[in-house]
Design an enzyme around this catalytic site. Sequence first.
Site, mmCIF file in Angstrom:
data_model
loop_
_atom_site.group_PDB
_atom_site.id
_atom_site.type_symbol
_atom_site.label_atom_id
_atom_site.label_comp_id
_atom_site.label_asym_id
_atom_site.label_seq_id
_atom_site.Cartn_x
_atom_site.Cartn_y
_atom_site.Cartn_z
ATOM 1 N N GLU A 10 59.698 60.634 21.705
ATOM 2 C CA GLU A 10 59.801 59.106 21.513
ATOM 3 C C GLU A 10 60.782 58.561 22.206
ATOM 4 O O GLU A 10 60.761 57.467 22.721
ATOM 5 C CB GLU A 10 60.423 58.929 19.969
ATOM 6 C CG GLU A 10 58.966 59.319 18.915
ATOM 7 C CD GLU A 10 59.342 59.197 17.596
ATOM 8 O OE1 GLU A 10 58.927 57.998 16.956
ATOM 9 O OE2 GLU A 10 60.083 59.955 16.805
ATOM 10 N N GLU A 67 55.110 65.635 13.884
ATOM 11 C CA GLU A 67 55.801 65.463 12.522
ATOM 12 C C GLU A 67 54.749 65.659 11.372
ATOM 13 O O GLU A 67 55.322 65.673 10.353
ATOM 14 C CB GLU A 67 56.160 63.934 12.760
ATOM 15 C CG GLU A 67 57.549 63.503 13.480
ATOM 16 C CD GLU A 67 57.240 63.502 15.041
ATOM 17 O OE1 GLU A 67 57.966 63.064 15.740
ATOM 18 O OE2 GLU A 67 55.953 63.562 15.393
#
Length: 220
Positions: A37, A57
Amino acid sequence: GKPPVDPWLPEVCNRIEAASKPVVAALHGNALGGGFEVALAAHYRVALKTTRLGLPEVTLGILPGAGGTQRAPRLAGADLALDMMLSGKPKRADAPEIAVFVDSLIEGDLRDGAVRFAQELVQRGAGPRRTSESNIGLADPIAYQQAVAEQRKIARNRPEIAPREIVSCVEAAGLLPFEQGLAFERAAFETCVQSDQSAALRHAFFAERRAARFPELKTG
């Protein structure tokens, strides 16, 4: 299960992206989850061929919460972004489909290659290239929504909360302005992280890591 502490990763990513000078992320090893990210928030990305990129995730019952659900689809479209987020499986930087994330594959020393790439940017007068402003992955809205609809059907039959929230976040990336999409992602992230499912998956994950360090497992 602990409250977030500064520096808060979503804000770090936003500040990187807002930088007035071009930011180049140099990737090696495993750029997964928050690491990827951060790279998505950079203006340019270079990587060694063996680098693995991913957003795993979902395996912890949560979703990318630092802008990943909004930035990845803007570069790659819904199909690839959803595949990476829903499977949780990393991909090598030299995989053909990953070219949308990587501006240059570096041979040899990564630092030297990244510096050369940055110098080339300066020579041609390139400025910041913000992922939040990209519409490459949004160029075909029909295909985008079809990918969302297909994955929603699959997620609907799964017992986990996170896949359904991921699909909704990626849909939001194609429908909402970036800032509103981030707010949507944050709300979805909180829904997931506060769930019993995520708490159980996170407990299992850390328990497995601790188990591997028991001194009784050492030999000799």
